[in-house]
Every structure is written in C-alpha cells, then in structure tokens.
Design a protein around this motif. Structure first.
Motif, mmCIF file in Angstrom:
data_model
loop_
_atom_site.group_PDB
_atom_site.id
_atom_site.type_symbol
_atom_site.label_atom_id
_atom_site.label_comp_id
_atom_site.label_asym_id
_atom_site.label_seq_id
_atom_site.Cartn_x
_atom_site.Cartn_y
_atom_site.Cartn_z
ATOM 1 N N ASP A 156 10.963 -36.433 28.282
ATOM 2 C CA ASP A 156 12.132 -36.629 29.272
ATOM 3 C C ASP A 156 12.645 -35.468 30.385
ATOM 4 O O ASP A 156 13.511 -36.125 31.568
ATOM 5 C CB ASP A 156 13.364 -36.382 27.714
ATOM 6 C CG ASP A 156 14.857 -36.656 28.602
ATOM 7 O OD1 ASP A 156 15.143 -38.025 28.087
ATOM 8 O OD2 ASP A 156 15.429 -35.752 28.504
ATOM 9 N N GLU A 157 11.516 -34.765 30.469
ATOM 10 C CA GLU A 157 12.085 -33.203 31.109
ATOM 11 C C GLU A 157 11.349 -34.244 32.685
ATOM 12 O O GLU A 157 11.538 -33.848 33.613
ATOM 13 C CB GLU A 157 11.533 -32.282 30.602
ATOM 14 C CG GLU A 157 11.187 -31.174 31.808
ATOM 15 C CD GLU A 157 10.138 -30.394 31.817
ATOM 16 O OE1 GLU A 157 9.690 -29.988 30.231
ATOM 17 O OE2 GLU A 157 9.863 -29.054 32.378
ATOM 18 N N TYR A 158 10.121 -34.842 32.392
ATOM 19 C CA TYR A 158 9.331 -35.546 33.206
ATOM 20 C C TYR A 158 10.765 -36.572 33.806
ATOM 21 O O TYR A 158 9.799 -36.953 35.321
ATOM 22 C CB TYR A 158 7.697 -36.046 32.688
ATOM 23 C CG TYR A 158 6.584 -35.013 33.416
ATOM 24 C CD1 TYR A 158 6.775 -33.738 32.477
ATOM 25 C CD2 TYR A 158 5.992 -34.682 34.234
ATOM 26 C CE1 TYR A 158 5.922 -32.988 32.261
ATOM 27 C CE2 TYR A 158 5.307 -33.714 34.567
ATOM 28 C CZ TYR A 158 4.996 -32.268 33.802
ATOM 29 O OH TYR A 158 4.596 -32.291 34.143
ATOM 30 N N ALA A 159 11.155 -37.254 33.146
ATOM 31 C CA ALA A 159 11.441 -38.329 33.298
ATOM 32 C C ALA A 159 12.644 -38.042 34.105
ATOM 33 O O ALA A 159 13.246 -39.148 35.673
ATOM 34 C CB ALA A 159 11.934 -39.306 31.790
ATOM 35 N N SER A 160 12.843 -37.229 33.209
ATOM 36 C CA SER A 160 14.358 -37.387 34.528
ATOM 37 C C SER A 160 14.188 -35.881 35.788
ATOM 38 O O SER A 160 14.875 -36.524 36.637
ATOM 39 C CB SER A 160 15.700 -35.767 34.245
ATOM 40 O OG SER A 160 14.777 -34.287 34.386
ATOM 41 N N VAL A 165 7.177 -40.716 28.164
ATOM 42 C CA VAL A 165 7.961 -40.715 29.345
ATOM 43 C C VAL A 165 8.135 -41.305 29.611
ATOM 44 O O VAL A 165 9.572 -41.106 30.530
ATOM 45 C CB VAL A 165 6.826 -39.760 31.004
ATOM 46 C CG1 VAL A 165 6.984 -40.051 31.929
ATOM 47 C CG2 VAL A 165 6.210 -38.695 31.138
ATOM 48 N N ALA A 166 7.528 -42.702 29.505
ATOM 49 C CA ALA A 166 8.487 -44.038 29.676
ATOM 50 C C ALA A 166 9.474 -44.124 28.974
ATOM 51 O O ALA A 166 10.256 -44.608 29.446
ATOM 52 C CB ALA A 166 7.267 -44.651 29.048
ATOM 53 N N SER A 182 2.031 -42.271 36.968
ATOM 54 C CA SER A 182 1.115 -41.768 36.159
ATOM 55 C C SER A 182 1.314 -39.823 35.662
ATOM 56 O O SER A 182 1.720 -38.823 37.210
ATOM 57 C CB SER A 182 -0.375 -41.623 36.847
ATOM 58 O OG SER A 182 -0.445 -42.744 36.915
ATOM 59 N N VAL A 183 1.288 -39.456 34.963
ATOM 60 C CA VAL A 183 1.566 -38.144 34.191
ATOM 61 C C VAL A 183 0.433 -37.514 33.302
ATOM 62 O O VAL A 183 0.083 -38.087 32.469
ATOM 63 C CB VAL A 183 2.757 -37.929 33.443
ATOM 64 C CG1 VAL A 183 3.334 -35.632 33.042
ATOM 65 C CG2 VAL A 183 4.055 -38.218 34.337
#
Ligand code: SAM
Length: 249
Positions: free
Chosen positions: A21-25, A48-49, A100-101
């Motif tokens: 969620d952090e990466y998505a934001s 992330v998705a 891509s993460v």
C-alpha cells in the motif's frame, strides 16, 4: 526457480500488504491517466497491485513464478499472466503503462526486459521502476544489514551484484528508446529484532541462499551478533527508495 521457494514466506518477511500500500501510494501519481491499464511486471504476491487496485487502477500482473502468482490470485483474481518478463505473453502496445518493484535485480537479461516493456507499452506510455532502497544514516539496523549485504556480494563476486544502481538501470533501458527521470521517496516502517534475526538466520533473501552454508554462516555472524545486542526489540526502520520513471516517445 528461486522465487518459487520464497513465495510461502514472502509476505511475512517483506512487509506484506502494508508495504504494498505504501508503494502504491507513492507510485499511483506517476502512472499516467487514472483510467489507463497498468501492467505490473514481477507482480509477486500482488501486494503493490492490490494497493493500486484499491486506488481505482486497472492492473494486470505478470510473473514467472507460479507459487507467487497463486498468492497474487487471492488478491487480484484472474488479471494475472504467467510469463517471463524477457519474453512477455502480452500483446504489443496493449497497456498504457507498466510498473516493477524490486524485480530488476532478479532478471538475468534486463536489457531484454526493457525491450519487451517498450513493445507492450503503447507509444507515449511509461514504465515506473523501483530498484533499490538505501538505509538512512540513523537506521542502525539498516546499516548492519547493508554491511552484511556488502559482504554477501563480495562472496558472490562471480555473479552479478544484487544491488542495482540507477545508472545501470538507465543504461539497460536506453537502447529500448526510453527517456529516464529519477525520483526518490522516503520510507519508514516498523520492525522487530526477532523479524530481522529470522530473515538473516533463515536466509530469506535469494542472495544469501546462493552461498553455501559455511560462507553464509561467515558473512552473517557479525550482523547476527550486532542485532542481538541492540537493547530495543521493536524499532523503526528508515530508507530512501529509488524510482526511475521511463517514458516512451
Ligand atoms: C522480490 S519479488 C518482488 C515482487 C513484488 N513486485 C513486490 O514488490 O512484492 C521479485 C519478483 O519478480 C519475479 N521475477 C523474477 N524474474 C522474473 C522474470 N524473468 N520474469 C518475470 N518475473 C520475474 C519473481 O518471481 C518475483 O515474484
């Protein structure tokens, strides 16, 4: 496949849905028009998705590892493709952007990955790539792990180093026609002494699994001792994450 073995413990040892969620934001604002179709290359367990879907994004996930994808399925349903990123089973110009993460360090031929990304993303689209993160200077545990990682890379000298610098990634992407913009964001997350020790002692990182038992014991001993004597059992970790936004003409 190395990630097949990790799938079972991946969420528990890499921050799970909270990190996703952090990466998505952080990534959502970089992914172009809100109604575009996003391809997550190396979707893993889908954390992330899921964060992107919760922000209203349409996401298709791609990964080579079936055990990873079976975990992603419970989060994303059928919007998943099993395929190697260097030869994607994805139609040309069929997505608006890709993301891509923590994937590039694991791909054997990253130039081929970028060539494929440039094929499947429509002209004018973009590919957002998160490669490495760097422990903050006041993150004591992060520094211990960084020192250990450097010793791990010395032992694995014959192989490509795991750390993927921004310069390397840009070099891989340029032949495919991408233009790069570098960004960073700061991360803070909670961790415990037990979690960090578990990760090291059970060699949850692929780089540690590539070493034989004697080498692994030697390179991890100092980090394990340093962690054991830290007085706190719960602490906050801090790092700066690198992001490169690659745009297609
Ligand atoms: C460290 S995990 C990251 C997963 C996810 N992006 C995340 O942040 O949680 C790397 C993922 O890349 C996938 N991967 C590695 N090499 C790949 C390749 N050549 N093609 C497709 N996926 C690949 C692995 O199976 C794994 O799921």
């Amino acid at each position: 496949l190395e990630f097949d073995l990790l799938a079972e413990h991946y969420d528990a040892t890499r921050g799970g849905e909270g990190r996703g969620d952090e990466y998505a934001s952080e990534l959502d604002p970089l992914l172009g028009p809100a109604d575009g179709l996003v391809l997550e290359i190396g979707v893993g367990t889908g954390v992330v998705a899921l964060g992107l879907v919760r922000r209203g994004r349409r996401v298709v996930g791609l990964d080579v590892s079936l055990p990873m994808l079976s975990r992603a399925k419970s989060r994303l349903g059928q919007a998943l493709v099993q395929s190697d990123a260097t030869q994607m089973a994805i139609a040309t110009s069929s997505v608006d952007c890709a993301v891509s993460v923590w994937v590039l360090h694991a791909v054997k031929d990253p130039t081929a990955l970028f060539r494929e990304a440039a094929r499947v993303i429509r002209p004018g689209g973009s590919y957002v790539v998160c490669t490495a993160q760097h422990a903050a200077s006041d993150d004591v545990v992060g520094r211990i792990i960084k020192d250990m990682s450097e010793r791990v890379d010395e032992r694995r000298r014959a192989l490509r180093p795991r750390g993927v610098s921004i310069e390397e990634v840009i070099e891989w992407a340029l032949p495919a026609g991408f233009r790069a913009t570098v960004r960073h964001f700061d991360r803070t997350w909670a961790s415990t002494k037990d979690e960090e020790l578990y990760a090291i002692e059970n060699r949850v990182w692929p780089a540690l699994r590539e070493l034989d038992d004697t080498d692994a014991a030697e390179v991890t001993a100092a980090a394990i001792d340093a962690l054991r004597v830290i007085p706190k059992s719960v602490f906050s970790r801090r790092a700066t994450a690198d992001v490169v936004v690659f745009d297609l003409p």
